[in-house]
Design an enzyme around this catalytic site. Structure first.
Site, PDB file in Angstrom:
ATOM      1  N   GLU A   1      -3.312 -17.191   8.760  1.00  0.00           N
ATOM      2  CA  GLU A   1      -3.654 -18.055   7.625  1.00  0.00           C
ATOM      3  C   GLU A   1      -4.084 -19.454   8.067  1.00  0.00           C
ATOM      4  O   GLU A   1      -3.410 -20.446   7.773  1.00  0.00           O
ATOM      5  CB  GLU A   1      -2.483 -18.151   6.649  1.00  0.00           C
ATOM      6  CG  GLU A   1      -2.062 -16.810   6.081  1.00  0.00           C
ATOM      7  CD  GLU A   1      -0.910 -16.909   5.079  1.00  0.00           C
ATOM      8  OE1 GLU A   1      -0.348 -18.003   4.915  1.00  0.00           O
ATOM      9  OE2 GLU A   1      -0.566 -15.890   4.483  1.00  0.00           O
TER      10      GLU A   1
ATOM     11  N   ASN B   1      -3.626 -11.177   4.099  1.00  0.00           N
ATOM     12  CA  ASN B   1      -2.367 -11.444   3.413  1.00  0.00           C
ATOM     13  C   ASN B   1      -2.693 -11.632   1.940  1.00  0.00           C
ATOM     14  O   ASN B   1      -3.496 -12.500   1.584  1.00  0.00           O
ATOM     15  CB  ASN B   1      -1.713 -12.717   3.956  1.00  0.00           C
ATOM     16  CG  ASN B   1      -1.234 -12.542   5.392  1.00  0.00           C
ATOM     17  OD1 ASN B   1      -1.251 -11.426   5.937  1.00  0.00           O
ATOM     18  ND2 ASN B   1      -0.809 -13.626   6.008  1.00  0.00           N
TER      19      ASN B   1
ATOM     20  N   ARG C   1       5.821  -6.873  12.483  1.00  0.00           N
ATOM     21  CA  ARG C   1       4.921  -7.978  12.774  1.00  0.00           C
ATOM     22  C   ARG C   1       5.759  -9.255  12.859  1.00  0.00           C
ATOM     23  O   ARG C   1       6.354  -9.684  11.874  1.00  0.00           O
ATOM     24  CB  ARG C   1       3.859  -8.117  11.673  1.00  0.00           C
ATOM     25  CG  ARG C   1       2.987  -9.312  11.869  1.00  0.00           C
ATOM     26  CD  ARG C   1       1.894  -9.490  10.819  1.00  0.00           C
ATOM     27  NE  ARG C   1       1.296 -10.775  11.075  1.00  0.00           N
ATOM     28  CZ  ARG C   1       1.119 -11.731  10.179  1.00  0.00           C
ATOM     29  NH1 ARG C   1       1.450 -11.536   8.906  1.00  0.00           N
ATOM     30  NH2 ARG C   1       0.612 -12.893  10.522  1.00  0.00           N
TER      31      ARG C   1
ATOM     32  N   TYR D   1      -1.120 -12.036  -2.015  1.00  0.00           N
ATOM     33  CA  TYR D   1       0.023 -12.224  -2.914  1.00  0.00           C
ATOM     34  C   TYR D   1      -0.389 -12.161  -4.373  1.00  0.00           C
ATOM     35  O   TYR D   1       0.329 -11.621  -5.202  1.00  0.00           O
ATOM     36  CB  TYR D   1       0.741 -13.538  -2.590  1.00  0.00           C
ATOM     37  CG  TYR D   1       1.463 -13.436  -1.268  1.00  0.00           C
ATOM     38  CD1 TYR D   1       2.755 -12.943  -1.206  1.00  0.00           C
ATOM     39  CD2 TYR D   1       0.815 -13.744  -0.068  1.00  0.00           C
ATOM     40  CE1 TYR D   1       3.419 -12.779   0.009  1.00  0.00           C
ATOM     41  CE2 TYR D   1       1.462 -13.582   1.154  1.00  0.00           C
ATOM     42  CZ  TYR D   1       2.762 -13.105   1.191  1.00  0.00           C
ATOM     43  OH  TYR D   1       3.412 -12.930   2.384  1.00  0.00           O
TER      44      TYR D   1
ATOM     45  N   HIS E   1       1.734 -18.791  14.143  1.00  0.00           N
ATOM     46  CA  HIS E   1       2.140 -18.788  12.731  1.00  0.00           C
ATOM     47  C   HIS E   1       2.768 -20.157  12.455  1.00  0.00           C
ATOM     48  O   HIS E   1       3.934 -20.272  12.125  1.00  0.00           O
ATOM     49  CB  HIS E   1       3.103 -17.632  12.453  1.00  0.00           C
ATOM     50  CG  HIS E   1       3.235 -17.258  11.000  1.00  0.00           C
ATOM     51  ND1 HIS E   1       3.037 -15.975  10.525  1.00  0.00           N
ATOM     52  CD2 HIS E   1       3.538 -17.996   9.915  1.00  0.00           C
ATOM     53  CE1 HIS E   1       3.236 -15.951   9.209  1.00  0.00           C
ATOM     54  NE2 HIS E   1       3.549 -17.170   8.814  1.00  0.00           N
TER      55      HIS E   1
ATOM     56  N   GLU F   1       0.390  -8.922   5.143  1.00  0.00           N
ATOM     57  CA  GLU F   1       1.493  -9.451   4.332  1.00  0.00           C
ATOM     58  C   GLU F   1       1.230  -9.124   2.870  1.00  0.00           C
ATOM     59  O   GLU F   1       0.104  -9.301   2.380  1.00  0.00           O
ATOM     60  CB  GLU F   1       1.605 -10.981   4.418  1.00  0.00           C
ATOM     61  CG  GLU F   1       2.149 -11.527   5.691  1.00  0.00           C
ATOM     62  CD  GLU F   1       2.230 -13.055   5.678  1.00  0.00           C
ATOM     63  OE1 GLU F   1       2.339 -13.666   4.601  1.00  0.00           O
ATOM     64  OE2 GLU F   1       2.172 -13.625   6.789  1.00  0.00           O
TER      65      GLU F   1
HETATM   66  O1  IFM Z   1       6.201 -17.072   3.951  1.00  0.00           O
HETATM   67  C1  IFM Z   1       4.812 -17.100   3.926  1.00  0.00           C
HETATM   68  C2  IFM Z   1       4.245 -16.701   5.265  1.00  0.00           C
HETATM   69  O2  IFM Z   1       4.721 -17.477   6.294  1.00  0.00           O
HETATM   70  C3  IFM Z   1       2.736 -16.830   5.244  1.00  0.00           C
HETATM   71  N1  IFM Z   1       2.176 -16.131   4.125  1.00  0.00           N
HETATM   72  C4  IFM Z   1       2.755 -16.363   2.817  1.00  0.00           C
HETATM   73  C5  IFM Z   1       4.255 -16.185   2.881  1.00  0.00           C
HETATM   74  C6  IFM Z   1       4.873 -16.422   1.481  1.00  0.00           C
HETATM   75  O3  IFM Z   1       4.587 -17.716   1.043  1.00  0.00           O
END
Ligand code: IFM
Length: 463
Positions: A166, A297, A77, A299, A121, A368
């Site tokens: 995002e 995405n 990606r 985290y 992006h 992500e």
């Molecule tokens: O690096 C970023 C990415 O560009 C977008 N999502 C979160 C990642 C980590 O912060």
């Protein structure tokens, strides 16, 4: 031994984005983007780092494709830099820019990978920001033109399209908080930006469906969001309400219009002095143009408590105020270099909640997931041991497999990131890669997590 399994055909991938890895900022006719301007403005990015060179993927993509082939992933990606293919964001297109993405996709195909392209992006052509940026409706129109042209030029080369990455970051970090380019601080502008980003998404989906997709027009198209489904700090009603309120801007604002539910009106009512997004007749229908999948995405799962409303830094009755009635509270979790908590079961809850929220309307992809850790090369320079990232990935993979087993239609998983890169306002100080980048000599060194992921994909490593 775990018996967790991913379904046949599950799409494993790795991800990165143009400004974060390409470098070659001034080559082959690429125009300036808001991130060039922002990163070159003193004080905006740590240590004054910029994406001018980064890991030079623009020239080193064959080496990176070979790394991905050996890893065994099915897809890469990447994102298309709008100012590389249309330097001023309107008017003339740049053939050399399209050529680069054709070469990249061909290299990926030759290595047995699918090419998954994100159209936006975050690298908005600077000329469009000079004309007002995302708070201006015209930017969405310009994006639709750029998208239509890109579908027709690259349609035969791309296997899956993602319109936006995002939009929360582009609108809130870019136009309200100001930590990202273009660095403005105006909540009403950020709502307008959010609306126009979603409108741009919808217009581009319509252009795609109308036949702009080239011979490969059958490639699925969707959008990627960084939604949040926060965990309340306690079972007190006010904390549960705070966690729910937080979902308005972070999740409902960006997701509900896509699935035809419109904006969470109570969110705007909470800020009576500010201007809601400028919605014109037909916009919501455009935004709700059917997509083929939703990219997520993930985290971490934030833990939130109610907070008195006030300015950041204000303290009332011993409790820190927050402009939005909620605050993140410290938890027992391990934290990454980004100071983000490691919450793998939060991924399970997130997938389940989003899946239920959209009523199972479209399949999901994790586009992500990963972590920044304090990685260092071994003394001989040949290895990079990153046990905490291996553990992070193992636990998140397990959570994803459990969600699938419990009915979530999750079709793929992209680890962020293939390689260490420019982490926005943190510059090169945060390493997210499963491949270590030596920024001095551009040497790539696969980390232990790279070999771990390879084992998971081949089936040698249990999940
Ligand atoms: O690096 C970023 C990415 O560009 C977008 N999502 C979160 C990642 C980590 O912060």
């Amino acid at each position: 031994m775990s018996t967790r399994r991913f379904p046949e055909g599950f799409l494993w991938g790795v991800a990165a984005a143009s400004y974060q890895v390409e470098g070659a900022a001034g080559e082959d006719g690429r125009g300036p983007s808001i991130w060039d301007t922002f990163s070159h403005t003193p004080g905006k990015v740590l240590h004054g780092h910029t994406g001018d060179v980064s890991v030079d993927q623009y020239h080193r993509y064959p080496e990176d494709a070979a790394l991905m082939r050996d890893l065994g992933v099915g897809a890469y990606r990447f994102s298309i830099a709008w100012p590389r293919v249309q330097p001023a964001g309107s008017g003339a297109f740049n053939e050399l820019g399209f050529d680069y993405y054709k070469r990249l996709a061909d290299e990926l195909h030759g290595a047995g990978l699918k090419a998954v392209a994100t159209l936006y992006h975050w690298d908005l052509p600077q000329a469009l920001e000079d004309a007002g940026g995302w708070p201006m409706r015209d930017t969405a129109m310009r994006f639709a033109d750029y998208a239509a042209e890109t579908f027709s030029r690259l349609g035969d080369h791309i296997d899956m399209w993602i319109t936006m990455n995002e939009a929360w970051c582009s609108s809130v970090l870019g136009y309200h908080i100001g930590a990202h380019a273009p660095g403005r601080q105006d909540r009403s502008a950020s709502w307008a930006a959010g609306h126009h980003l979603l409108l741009a998404h919808g217009l581009s989906v319509q252009a795609y469906r109308a036949g702009g997709g080239g011979a490969a027009g059958a490639a699925p198209i969707g959008i990627t969001h960084n939604l949040e489904t926060p965990h309340p700090a306690t079972n007190r009603t006010e904390d549960a309400e705070a966690a729910d309120r937080a979902m308005d801007m972070r999740t409902r604002f960006f997701l509900d219009p896509i699935i035809g539910k419109g904006y969470p009106r109570r969110h705007f009512d909470a800020y009576p002095g500010e201007t809601p997004p400028p919605i014109e007749t037909g916009d919501m229908e455009t935004i709700a143009s059917p997509v083929d999948f939703l990219g997520l995405n993930f985290y971490f799962e934030p833990t939130l408590a109610a907070a008195p409303v006030g300015q950041d830094g204000e303290v009332r009755d011993g409790v820190a105020c927050h402009p939005e009635e909620f605050r993140e509270v410290p938890t027992h979790h391990e934290r990454t270099e980004m100071d983000w908590p490691v919450t793998p079961r939060g991924l399970y809850r997130h997938l389940k909640r989003v899946w239920e929220h959209i009523g199972g309307a479209v399949p999901l992809y994790i586009t992500e997931n990963g972590c920044a850790m304090p990685d260092e090369l071994s003394a001989d320079g040949l290895r990079c041991h990153d046990p905490r990232r291996v553990a992070y990935l193992r636990e998140h993979f397990a959570a994803a497999a459990d969600a699938i087993a419990d009915g979530v239609d999750l079709r793929g998983y992209f680890v962020w990131s293939l390689i260490d890169n420019f982490e926005w306002a943190y510059g090169y100080t945060k390493r997210f890669g499963i491949v270590y980048a030596d920024y001095v000599n551009q040497r790539r060194v696969p980390k232990d997590s790279y070999y771990y992921l390879r084992g998971v994909i081949s089936g040698a490593e249990p999940v």
